[in-house]
Design a protein around this motif. Structure first.
Motif, short mmCIF file in Angstrom:
data_model
loop_
_atom_site.label_atom_id
_atom_site.label_comp_id
_atom_site.label_asym_id
_atom_site.label_seq_id
_atom_site.Cartn_x
_atom_site.Cartn_y
_atom_site.Cartn_z
N ASN A 4 0.65 -1.12 -0.07
CA ASN A 4 -0.34 0.25 -0.16
C ASN A 4 1.12 1.54 0.54
O ASN A 4 2.33 1.05 0.82
CB ASN A 4 -0.76 0.09 0.88
N VAL A 5 0.21 2.34 -0.69
CA VAL A 5 0.71 3.99 -1.13
C VAL A 5 0.12 4.83 -0.51
O VAL A 5 -0.92 4.67 -1.11
CB VAL A 5 2.38 3.58 -1.83
N ILE A 6 0.57 5.73 0.02
CA ILE A 6 0.18 7.43 -0.17
C ILE A 6 1.05 7.68 -0.62
O ILE A 6 1.61 7.49 -0.32
CB ILE A 6 0.42 7.67 1.85
N VAL A 7 -0.02 8.55 -1.24
CA VAL A 7 0.35 9.57 -2.63
C VAL A 7 0.07 11.21 -2.17
O VAL A 7 -0.85 11.42 -2.52
CB VAL A 7 0.58 9.08 -3.69
N SER A 92 4.42 2.14 -9.61
CA SER A 92 4.40 0.86 -10.31
C SER A 92 4.09 -0.73 -9.54
O SER A 92 3.29 -1.34 -9.65
CB SER A 92 4.21 0.75 -11.36
N ASN A 93 4.36 -0.06 -8.09
CA ASN A 93 4.82 -1.16 -7.28
C ASN A 93 4.18 -1.83 -6.12
O ASN A 93 3.96 -2.73 -5.62
CB ASN A 93 6.30 -1.58 -7.33
N TYR A 94 2.75 -0.94 -6.17
CA TYR A 94 2.21 -1.03 -5.36
C TYR A 94 0.88 -1.89 -5.45
O TYR A 94 0.37 -1.96 -6.89
CB TYR A 94 2.16 0.16 -4.70
N GLU A 113 -6.57 3.03 7.47
CA GLU A 113 -6.88 2.22 6.98
C GLU A 113 -8.31 1.21 6.64
O GLU A 113 -8.37 0.63 5.99
CB GLU A 113 -7.06 1.20 8.49
N LEU A 114 -9.38 2.12 6.58
CA LEU A 114 -10.73 3.13 5.98
C LEU A 114 -10.52 3.02 4.30
O LEU A 114 -10.79 1.80 3.47
CB LEU A 114 -11.47 3.47 6.74
N TYR A 115 -9.76 3.57 4.51
CA TYR A 115 -9.47 3.89 2.89
C TYR A 115 -9.29 2.67 1.62
O TYR A 115 -9.15 2.32 1.17
CB TYR A 115 -8.54 5.38 2.60
N PHE A 116 -7.87 2.27 1.99
CA PHE A 116 -7.35 1.31 2.02
C PHE A 116 -8.31 -0.39 1.75
O PHE A 116 -8.61 -1.13 0.68
CB PHE A 116 -6.14 0.60 2.81
N LYS A 117 -9.49 -0.52 2.75
CA LYS A 117 -10.29 -1.77 2.46
C LYS A 117 -11.23 -1.31 1.71
O LYS A 117 -11.66 -2.01 1.13
CB LYS A 117 -10.95 -1.94 4.04
N ALA A 118 -12.01 -0.18 1.25
CA ALA A 118 -12.57 0.56 0.90
C ALA A 118 -12.71 0.79 -0.86
O ALA A 118 -13.59 0.16 -1.12
CB ALA A 118 -13.26 1.99 1.20
N CYS A 119 -11.45 0.70 -1.10
CA CYS A 119 -10.96 0.44 -2.51
C CYS A 119 -11.06 -1.01 -2.69
O CYS A 119 -10.25 -1.47 -4.09
CB CYS A 119 -9.90 0.97 -3.12
N GLU A 120 -10.89 -2.10 -2.06
CA GLU A 120 -10.90 -3.35 -2.66
C GLU A 120 -11.83 -3.58 -3.65
O GLU A 120 -12.33 -2.86 -3.69
CB GLU A 120 -11.09 -4.47 -1.42
N ASP A 121 -11.62 -5.00 -4.60
CA ASP A 121 -12.21 -5.50 -5.29
C ASP A 121 -12.85 -4.42 -7.19
O ASP A 121 -13.77 -3.81 -7.30
CB ASP A 121 -13.98 -5.90 -5.22
N GLU A 185 -7.50 1.08 -6.27
CA GLU A 185 -6.41 -0.48 -6.75
C GLU A 185 -5.88 0.21 -8.11
O GLU A 185 -6.47 0.63 -8.71
CB GLU A 185 -7.71 -1.48 -6.84
N LYS A 186 -5.06 -0.73 -7.95
CA LYS A 186 -3.55 -0.83 -9.48
C LYS A 186 -4.76 -0.80 -10.20
O LYS A 186 -4.69 -0.35 -11.25
CB LYS A 186 -2.62 -1.71 -9.18
N ASN A 187 -5.51 -2.34 -10.71
CA ASN A 187 -5.43 -2.55 -11.89
C ASN A 187 -7.46 -1.98 -11.51
O ASN A 187 -8.40 -3.04 -12.57
CB ASN A 187 -5.92 -4.55 -11.28
#
Length: 303
Positions: A4-7, A92-94, A113-121, A185-187
């Motif tokens: 995971n990355v914060i930008v 690109s590595n995240y 943590e909520l933001y990283f959970k929210a973007c799943e799928d 997410e990346k994809n």
């Protein structure tokens, strides 16, 4: 390997804010598992020398979509209105990306943590600019006391960007989505939808605000699957001031149950006369406490 990355992004004028954002992230023990990457839109060598010791990567922001030179007028920071829609190209590595504007800072790691959970799928994780205590959501000009001319943020930008009246009407009263904090997410299909809409909004509209209009189009017109997070995950203080809990020594929402502010966002500035707290860390404002006192406080990290 960090997944995971914060930008974030800044120019030299906003370096102090960017540096404070990085420090706020690193103040949490759990941040060790999350990368921090920076897009450079005009930082000085000295500023980058400071940041490189704290973050994982720094890369120069580019104009990922061609923009007429007359619209730029030397304002390299406007690249943030384009480059944030292309984060996997730069880093690109995240697997998951969380963008936080440099005029925001992290007060509660649970929001990260909520933001990283929210973007799943493939979903977009983001917050609508809507919540308890908001008194005005759209501006209207009244003709003859009964005919309304809409002036909502989405509608105004949509008309100027010439995206078509039918699309503009769909956006007119949709709750505005602030793009200052989001996760993907990346994809995720969200990137291509956003980039497609951004190409359209940049053709006729202003650069500033174009990326926000484009993501609103992705959500409300393209129907990108979205996880809407609570307002405290992107607390825009210029819309509604927080309160301060003197016992817990932290900023909280002004209404019961006074949830802790997750990410404090100083978008549009916090002003004292003609001085903006974002550019002057000595600026203090009156903030109510839940202990029913009035304090002079800064809303910047660490002040």
């Amino acid at each position: 390997m960090k997944k995971n990355v914060i930008v974030s992004l800044a120019d030299s004028n906003y370096f102090e804010l960017l540096n404070e954002l990085v420090d706020s992230i690193k103040s949490f023990e759990k941040s060790k598992d999350t990368a921090i990457c920076i897009l450079d839109a005009g930082l000085s060598k000295q500023q980058k020398d400071i940041l490189v010791k704290k973050v994982d990567e720094i890369k120069s922001a580019e104009w990922d979509i061609d923009v007429p030179a007359f619209k730029v007028k030397g304002k390299e920071w406007l690249k943030s209105q384009v480059s944030r829609a292309f984060l996997p190209k730069y880093f690109s590595n995240y697997e998951k990306y969380l963008w936080i504007d440099c005029d925001a800072w992290v007060n509660n790691w649970e929001s990260v943590e909520l933001y990283f959970k929210a973007c799943e799928d493939g979903k977009l994780g983001i917050t609508q600019t809507l919540g308890p205590g908001y008194k005005i959501m759209s501006k209207v000009n009244w003709l003859f006391g009964k005919i309304a001319i809409i002036k909502s943020q989405n509608f105004k930008h949509a008309i100027k960007s010439k995206i078509g009246i039918n699309k503009a009407r769909k956006l007119a009263f949709a709750p505005h989505i602030n793009i200052g904090v989001f996760s993907l997410e990346k994809n995720s299909p969200g990137w291509s939808s956003w980039q497609k809409n951004l190409e359209q909004t940049l053709k006729s509209g202003n650069i500033f605000g174009s990326e926000g209009l484009a993501i609103n189009m992705s959500v409300y017109i393209d129907e990108l699957e979205t996880e809407f997070l609570p307002l405290n995950c992107n607390w825009i203080a210029s819309n509604l001031l927080p309160k301060f809990d003197e016992i817990k020594n932290t900023f909280v929402e002004p209404y019961l149950p006074n949830h802790k502010i997750g990410i404090m966002h100083l978008a549009a500035g916090i002003w004292d006369g003609n001085k903006d707290m974002r550019l002057n860390k000595d600026i203090l404002i009156k903030v109510k406490t839940i202990q029913k006192r009035l304090l002079s406080k800064s809303l910047r990290f660490g002040y």
